[in-house]
Design a protein around this motif. Structure first.
Motif, PDB file in Angstrom:
ATOM      1  N   VAL A 159       4.070   1.554  -1.010  1.00  0.00           N
ATOM      2  CA  VAL A 159       4.678   1.617  -2.256  1.00  0.00           C
ATOM      3  C   VAL A 159       3.770   2.258  -3.459  1.00  0.00           C
ATOM      4  CG1 VAL A 159       5.810   0.342  -3.994  1.00  0.00           C
ATOM      5  CG2 VAL A 159       6.532  -0.093  -1.719  1.00  0.00           C
ATOM      6  N   SER A 160       2.327   1.776  -3.314  1.00  0.00           N
ATOM      7  CA  SER A 160       1.266   2.320  -4.364  1.00  0.00           C
ATOM      8  C   SER A 160       0.840   3.888  -3.853  1.00  0.00           C
ATOM      9  CB  SER A 160       0.123   1.388  -4.095  1.00  0.00           C
ATOM     10  OG  SER A 160       0.596   0.055  -4.453  1.00  0.00           O
ATOM     11  N   GLY A 161       1.799   4.424  -3.038  1.00  0.00           N
ATOM     12  CA  GLY A 161       1.407   5.798  -2.817  1.00  0.00           C
ATOM     13  C   GLY A 161       0.138   6.498  -1.932  1.00  0.00           C
ATOM     14  N   ALA A 163       0.775  -1.206   0.044  1.00  0.00           N
ATOM     15  CA  ALA A 163      -0.007   0.073  -0.017  1.00  0.00           C
ATOM     16  C   ALA A 163       0.870   1.031  -0.027  1.00  0.00           C
ATOM     17  CB  ALA A 163      -0.920   0.003   1.116  1.00  0.00           C
TER      18      ALA A 163
END
Lengths: 504, 331
Positions: free
Chosen positions: B217-219, B215
């Motif tokens: 890493v996905s911004g 999550a």
């Protein structure tokens, strides 16, 4: 002619009434390296789990040295001399290396059973002895957590071999280790073979298979397609057997006009692992980053992406200096990062395919904080179709997909953010030939669309086939840059091998 | 493995056919609830099915239900909140103290406990998210601290003498039939359902519970989100404190003891995974109703309260066991 060491006859297994293995037979001779190949989802892992007593077969029998055996649980399999190196490592991270190697068969100072007193000193000593024998340079006393993935893999291999097993199953043992370590592993495999130990070797890497396998068996869709001596196969015949259709492994390199620099990195530094890295990536260009495992490549792109906080350095997007302090900011600046390990950093394995696809760009399918389900469905279906993700539906759990298709879901997630710069860290690790080819095609397509593509890969053939330009890293530094016409494995390895300079 | 089900030969099998197992996975809890109610109606038609009794059950379930909704957010995000029972006591004492006739405007007595609860929750959440202290420990500490704070706030003795308007907050009825409490519970449940199912925020709560690293890493701003779920839980605990004070016409520093465990029980019975990332909003709603129905039914059947505890414990045990089984065993 003696009876084979291991014989598997007519194994069948179904999950939820879906047959995953049908009438599978396999025969492994003493001191034989037997490669089992097949695309992800072909049933190799299920077969191995049955051999290791992790799951039970619905039908069929297993004979060891001519006698039928019952593999009720992993303990029984181990006691019979079967050992396995798992593709997904399961070390106890907070224990020492030596404790991991002897996990479950601890050396006791006195007493027996669970109440015996553990002799840590002796375990460390015995572990060091094993490492010496295999010329592995890892300190048995350090915490498992502090090792790199490659080092952990080596520890697992040593652990499996040291149980004095008659048969060692290696599931993708080289997926995370460098050429140099592969050489160590292969030397060890040769030694084991000479001692009459049999190896069942699972891998997607054809080069490796031809280097070490005596026999090759190919599975497809839960059925054993062919099993013969290695010399009876060619690259193409194996691929044909695996995918059931003609397929060319190499994707022709498309020539794309290369444009302006989209991303420029200047003197990027993160602690001592990334030092003074500078480069730029241009629109339409595929930039390869090569290096040994542990050279700081992943750390470098993670710093660039705001996952790690840069100690110093500058990042320019379209020539303008920008600050990237979090992945959110990186995404807003048009960057995307397909991380190295899809299970731990790429996917929400509890979520569905659709939820994973829309995770990073959910703002684009939402209005006023509300998800527009219709739009989300359309986009998810679209991604599934264009990336050819094999899934029952967009509502299927992503954990039910094969590795290659999971990787495509991660790619789909990042493409949804419409990035200008897309960074792929080991994008084809542990995935099958068909999915690999799809990903190569996609990378070419992204370049054609004018995106700057950065690919980190430890497979030299792959990176040389894909890239327009290769940067080589060693010990956190950029040690060289090669244009396409100057690509050679020797040159890359030369640049990637750490020099003898004294570490600071 | 799933790939092969796509092959034409296997398509006859219709792997996604809606079979009994999937039905039980989705609606097993509803079924259990219906069966329990049916059994009680048969065993004791006169007493159980009386409208007054049914209304009593709903009132009983409401406060736990409100807490369970907040707990659900925290548990789906991958944490736990043990502090809600003490927040109920602390905010209840505060609400009752503000509710003396003519002392403060009613709006303040309503808003204050909710804001106070949200603030406590936010501190809990920030400690988990930014301080990296495990949620169990943070909220255990908060549970002890705010039990003490409740005792300090009223010097150890319950606060009485609240206004009639305050009493009506939880004690009133719509058309003399539907208790306000039931309406609050319904509204909180619907709002929670809306947030979890329809909003980006809800989707992200599941994402951080499923895999916080992915999550991040996905911004997604994982820390801010974590902080916010504890704030929601705290705000709802403050609201529950207000309702309990109104219902009991007093602010008691010993109120709400063990409420956190009842809320957790409702969430678990409702099939929400303790490890985060998985669960439907309606699970804890039915869980809270089921706990109240069983308690009430056992009362009516004259089962001693000692045995009731044993039975309630076993229900939690078997609910989770059934859940684990239906999801494919313990692996």
């Amino acid at each position: 002619m003696t009876s084979p060491l291991l014989e598997v006859r007519g194994i069948a297994k179904s999950f939820n009434r879906n047959p995953v293995l049908q009438d599978v037979s396999l025969s492994v001779g003493r001191g034989e390296v037997h490669a089992v190949m097949g695309e992800n989802g072909a049933g190799k892992s299920t077969l191995m789990k049955i051999l290791m007593g992790m799951i039970s077969a619905d039908a069929g029998e297993i004979l060891l040295e001519g006698r039928p055996v019952s593999l009720r649980d992993p303990r029984a399999a181990m006691d019979l001399g079967l050992a396995m190196i798992h593709q997904e490592l399961s070390p106890v991270l907070d224990m020492e290396v030596a404790e991991n190697v002897f996990l479950g068969r601890e050396i006791r100072r006195f007493g027996a059973g669970p109440l015996g007193v553990v002799d840590l000193g002796e375990m460390r000593r015995a572990c060091q002895e094993l490492f010496d024998r295999f010329s592995i340079l890892i300190d048995p006393c350090v915490c498992m957590r502090d090792l790199s993935v490659a080092e952990m893999q080596l520890v697992e291999i040593v652990k499996a071999i040291s149980t004095s097993a008659k048969i060692v199953i290696m599931d993708e043992p080289t997926s995370a280790i460098t050429e140099r370590e592969v050489a160590i592993l292969f030397r060890q495999i040769d030694a084991l073979r000479a001692h009459g130990v049999s190896i069942i070797y699972i891998s997607h890497k054809l080069d490796e298979i031809f280097r070490i396998a005596d026999r090759i068996s190919v599975m497809r869709d839960g059925v054993m397609i062919v099993s013969d001596v290695a010399s009876a196969f060619t690259r193409d015949s194996i691929i044909r057997a695996m995918v059931g259709r003609e397929i060319t492994n190499f994707v022709p390199k498309a020539t794309v006009p290369i444009g302006e620099a989209v991303l420029t990195v200047r003197n990027l530094t993160w602690k001592k692992r990334v030092r003074d890295v500078s480069f730029s990536a241009r629109a339409g260009e595929i930039l390869g980053i090569a290096g040994l495992v542990g050279a700081g490549r992943s750390e470098m792109v993670e710093t660039l992406f705001g996952i790690r906080r840069a100690s110093s350095g500058e990042i320019l997007i379209h020539g303008r200096p920008e600050r990237i302090r979090s992945p959110g900011e990186a995404i807003r600046h048009g960057l995307a990062l397909v991380t190295e390990d899809r299970k731990t950093t790429g996917l929400n394995l509890l979520g569905t395919v659709e939820e994973n696809i829309s995770l990073a760009a959910i703002g684009r399918v939402a209005r006023f904080g509300l998800i527009r389900k219709g739009k989300e469905h359309v986009w998810a279906e679209d991604s599934i179709e264009t990336l050819r993700i094999k899934t029952l539906s967009r509502d299927a759990l992503v954990s039910s997909l094969s590795g290659g298709n999971q990787q495509k879901v991660v790619l789909a997630k990042w493409l949804m953010t419409t990035p200008e710069v897309i960074i792929l860290d080991e994008p084809t690790r542990g995935i099958d030939v068909g999915a690999k080819r799809d990903i190569y095609l996609l990378i070419g397509e992204l370049a054609r669309q004018g995106k700057a593509v950065i690919v980190i890969s430890s497979e030299l053939i792959e990176i040389m086939g894909l890239a327009d330009r290769i940067l080589v890293m060693a010990e956190g530094r950029m040690t060289g840059e090669l244009k396409r016409d100057a690509f050679s494995q020797e040159r890359i390895m030369e640049l990637a091998t750490p020099s003898n300079e004294v570490r600071p | 493995m799933t790939e092969r089900t796509m092959k034409p030969t296997a398509s006859k099998r219709r792997p996604r056919a809606y079979g009994a197992d999937r039905f039980f996975q989705d609606f097993g809890l509803v079924l259990i609830f219906v069966v329990v109610v049916g059994v009680l109606v048969v065993l004791s038609p006169g007493a159980f099915a009386r409208p007054a009794n049914l209304i009593g059950i709903i009132k009983q379930a409401s406060i736990n239900g409100v807490l369970a909704m907040g707990m659900m957010f925290v548990i789906i995000s991958g944490g736990i909140d043990l502090s809600v029972g003490s927040i109920v006591a602390f905010t209840g004492v505060v609400a009752a103290s503000l509710a003396h006739p003519g002392a403060y405007p009613l709006a303040l007595t309503i808003i204050a406990p909710i804001v106070l609860g949200a603030a406590i929750g936010a501190v809990n959440g920030a400690s988990v998210a930014y301080g990296r202290i495990p949620s169990f420990i943070v909220t255990l500490a908060a549970m002890i601290v705010f039990r003490g704070a409740a005792l300090i706030a009223c010097d150890g003795s319950p606060v009485f003498g609240v206004s009639g308007a305050f009493e009506d907050i939880a004690g009133g009825f719509v058309r003399d039939v539907v208790p306000y409490l039931a309406i609050y519970f319904a509204l909180v449940a619907l709002a929670s359902a809306f947030i979890l199912k329809m909003t980006v925020y809800g989707r992200r709560v599941y994402a951080i519970g499923g895999n916080p690293v992915a999550a991040g890493v996905s911004g997604i701003n994982v820390r801010a989100l974590q902080t916010s779920v504890y704030a929601i839980s705290g705000a709802l605990a403050g609201f529950a404190g207000l309702l309990l004070a109104s219902r009991t016409v007093s602010g008691s520093p010993t109120a709400g003891e063990g409420y956190e465990l009842n809320a957790i029980a409702a969430v678990i019975i409702g099939g929400v995974s303790m490890s985060g990332g998985v669960g439907h909003w309606y699970g804890p709603v039915i869980g809270a109703l089921l706990i109240a129905v069983i308690g009430n039914g056992l009362d009516i059947l004259n089962v001693s309260s000692y045995y009731q505890l044993v039975i309630q414990g076993l229900i939690i045990y078997f609910a989770v066991l059934a859940d684990v089984r239906s999801k494919g065993g313990l692996r």
